[in-house]
Design a protein around this motif. Structure first.
Motif, PDB file in Angstrom:
ATOM      1  N   UNK A  81       0.843  -1.201   0.000  1.00  0.00           N
ATOM      2  CA  UNK A  81       0.000   0.000   0.000  1.00  0.00           C
ATOM      3  C   UNK A  81       0.876   1.247   0.000  1.00  0.00           C
ATOM      4  N   UNK A  82       1.896   1.248   0.839  1.00  0.00           N
ATOM      5  CA  UNK A  82       2.798   2.408   0.891  1.00  0.00           C
ATOM      6  C   UNK A  82       3.584   2.576  -0.401  1.00  0.00           C
ATOM      7  N   UNK A  83       3.980   1.469  -1.031  1.00  0.00           N
ATOM      8  CA  UNK A  83       4.677   1.572  -2.327  1.00  0.00           C
ATOM      9  C   UNK A  83       3.749   2.153  -3.393  1.00  0.00           C
ATOM     10  N   UNK A  84       2.495   1.714  -3.424  1.00  0.00           N
ATOM     11  CA  UNK A  84       1.540   2.250  -4.400  1.00  0.00           C
ATOM     12  C   UNK A  84       1.341   3.747  -4.198  1.00  0.00           C
ATOM     13  N   UNK A  85       1.307   4.176  -2.958  1.00  0.00           N
ATOM     14  CA  UNK A  85       1.147   5.599  -2.670  1.00  0.00           C
ATOM     15  C   UNK A  85       2.379   6.367  -3.146  1.00  0.00           C
TER      16      UNK A  85
END
Length: 132
Positions: A81-85
């Protein structure tokens, strides 16, 4: 209709809650604006984003049907999720910039939602600059 959508939604959410690895369940997509118990309801499917404690793949997408209601369920680890953000993945940041948090086992949703709002605004601002 309506009642079957609410029944299916409750069934799926309860099933997802029982998995200790699922730490946040968010309703995204057009169904988040609907009353699932409304007798006159008309929806194509119910979209859920699930944040998981541990997951090997960045995203696991599951299409399923319960009680005649279609679901599009996407699973993400906190790290993915943090990588996608950080990468500004528009499908992700758009969906999670304004979800309905249905369930939360650990307090992660608020932080993820806030980061998505910031990135979504940044993406939209950059896109507007390119148009002019």
């Amino acid at each position: 209709m309506g009642k079957k959508e609410q029944k299916a939604f409750d069934f799926v959410v309860n099933k997802l809650k029982n998995d200790e690895n699922n730490i946040s369940i968010m309703l995204v997509g057009s169904a988040k604006y609907k009353n699932l118990a409304d007798e006159n309801l008309s929806i194509n499917d119910i979209d859920l984003f699930i944040i998981r404690r541990n997951q090997i793949s960045d995203q696991i997408r599951e299409f399923s049907s319960y009680f005649g209601v279609d679901f599009d369920i996407n699973y993400f680890s906190i790290e993915s999720a943090n990588r996608y953000i950080e990468r500004g993945e528009k499908f992700f940041v758009k969906a999670i910039s304004n979800p309905v948090v249905v369930f939360e086992r650990e307090e992660v949703s608020e932080s993820i939602i806030e980061k998505c709002k910031i990135m979504y605004d940044k993406i939209n601002k950059n896109n507007k600059k390119e148009v002019f």
